[in-house]
Motif scaffolding. Structure first.
Motif, PDB file in Angstrom:
ATOM      1  N   PRO A 179       1.026  13.757 -52.402  1.00 18.62           N
ATOM      2  CA  PRO A 179       2.171  14.657 -52.556  1.00 18.62           C
ATOM      3  C   PRO A 179       2.010  16.051 -51.950  1.00 18.62           C
ATOM      4  N   LEU A 180       0.848  16.657 -52.038  1.00 17.48           N
ATOM      5  CA  LEU A 180       0.695  18.010 -51.510  1.00 17.48           C
ATOM      6  C   LEU A 180       0.744  18.023 -49.982  1.00 17.48           C
ATOM      7  N   ARG A 181       0.056  17.104 -49.351  1.00 15.07           N
ATOM      8  CA  ARG A 181       0.104  17.033 -47.886  1.00 15.07           C
ATOM      9  C   ARG A 181       1.522  16.724 -47.404  1.00 15.07           C
ATOM     10  N   TYR A 182       2.193  15.820 -48.113  1.00 14.05           N
ATOM     11  CA  TYR A 182       3.584  15.495 -47.783  1.00 14.05           C
ATOM     12  C   TYR A 182       4.457  16.750 -47.864  1.00 14.05           C
ATOM     13  N   ALA A 183       4.299  17.529 -48.930  1.00  8.79           N
ATOM     14  CA  ALA A 183       5.090  18.751 -49.098  1.00  8.79           C
ATOM     15  C   ALA A 183       4.791  19.754 -47.982  1.00  8.79           C
ATOM     16  N   ILE A 184       3.525  19.884 -47.611  1.00  7.10           N
ATOM     17  CA  ILE A 184       3.162  20.802 -46.532  1.00  7.10           C
ATOM     18  C   ILE A 184       3.801  20.354 -45.216  1.00  7.10           C
ATOM     19  N   SER A 185       3.818  19.048 -44.961  1.00 13.56           N
ATOM     20  CA  SER A 185       4.436  18.563 -43.720  1.00 13.56           C
ATOM     21  C   SER A 185       5.941  18.855 -43.707  1.00 13.56           C
ATOM     22  N   LEU A 186       6.598  18.742 -44.852  1.00 15.32           N
ATOM     23  CA  LEU A 186       8.032  19.071 -44.922  1.00 15.32           C
ATOM     24  C   LEU A 186       8.275  20.542 -44.616  1.00 15.32           C
ATOM     25  N   VAL A 187       7.437  21.414 -45.168  1.00 17.65           N
ATOM     26  CA  VAL A 187       7.576  22.855 -44.920  1.00 17.65           C
ATOM     27  C   VAL A 187       7.321  23.157 -43.443  1.00 17.65           C
ATOM     28  N   ARG A 188       6.285  22.551 -42.868  1.00 22.24           N
ATOM     29  CA  ARG A 188       5.980  22.781 -41.450  1.00 22.24           C
ATOM     30  C   ARG A 188       7.148  22.324 -40.563  1.00 22.24           C
ATOM     31  N   ALA A 189       7.757  21.198 -40.895  1.00 20.99           N
ATOM     32  CA  ALA A 189       8.915  20.712 -40.119  1.00 20.99           C
ATOM     33  C   ALA A 189      10.109  21.651 -40.297  1.00 20.99           C
ATOM     34  N   TRP A 190      10.328  22.124 -41.513  1.00 23.39           N
ATOM     35  CA  TRP A 190      11.439  23.038 -41.767  1.00 23.39           C
ATOM     36  C   TRP A 190      11.268  24.324 -40.957  1.00 23.39           C
ATOM     37  N   LEU A 191      10.037  24.822 -40.869  1.00 26.62           N
ATOM     38  CA  LEU A 191       9.785  26.051 -40.112  1.00 26.62           C
ATOM     39  C   LEU A 191      10.016  25.863 -38.612  1.00 26.62           C
TER      40      LEU A 191
END
Length: 179
Positions: free
Chosen positions: A82-94
């Protein structure tokens, strides 16, 4: 009363402990793929416009984001932790302005997601996980689909391309797997 530097240090230690150690509970530890190896992996895959790349165990999304920024392809990252998944979502959003809707991240088990829409698959998993994925890759990928791995080769498969400097292996379904 707790001093703030001590609290910050404990919080940072807890985060790093979870990120690098406890994440083994979800199936794998975390070690990012070096940027030069990502670039070599993509070079060997030679993505063509309109193709789809799946990154199995996408971590924080490095391969997916790099591929989407460089090639006019669709990219799907599969990450269970879950944490890596969340980080990837934030990186894509940025990066949303540069990605033009090319990227999807899914929090899914890689063994339960159909791969029949993938033209290319990337892996940086353990040798044992590669072995477990063999049947799935052969059954679900079409002839000519490309598989690129970092560090660990596919056991028993003949590489169609290899970069020893970057430890990147390329396989083509129908040409690379064992007899």
């Amino acid at each position: 009363m707790w001093p703030w530097p001590l609290l910050a240090g404990l919080a940072c230690s807890a985060f790093l402990g979870y990120f690098f150690l406890f994440s083994f509970v979800w199936g794998a530890g975390f070690e990012p793929t070096p940027r030069r190896s990502v670039e070599k992996m993509l070079e060997l895959l030679a993505p063509r416009q309109g193709e789809t790349l799946y990154d199995l165990g996408s971590g924080i999304g490095t391969i997916v984001l790099c591929a989407a920024e460089r090639y006019p392809i669709r990219c799907v990252g599969l990450e269970l932790e879950p944490l890596r998944y969340a980080i990837s979502l934030v990186r894509a959003w940025l990066r949303r302005g540069r990605l033009k809707g090319q990227v999807t991240f899914l929090r899914r088990n890689i063994f339960r997601v159909p791969l029949n829409k993938a033209d290319m698959v990337t892996l940086f998993l353990t040798a044992g996980t590669h072995k477990r994925l063999e049947k799935k890759l052969l059954n679900e990928l079409r002839q000519g689909a490309r598989v690129a791995t970092y560090y660990h080769p596919m056991p028993g498969w003949r590489a169609s391309g290899y970069s020893p400097e970057h430890r990147v292996y390329l396989y083509v379904i129908g040409q690379s797997e064992r007899g």
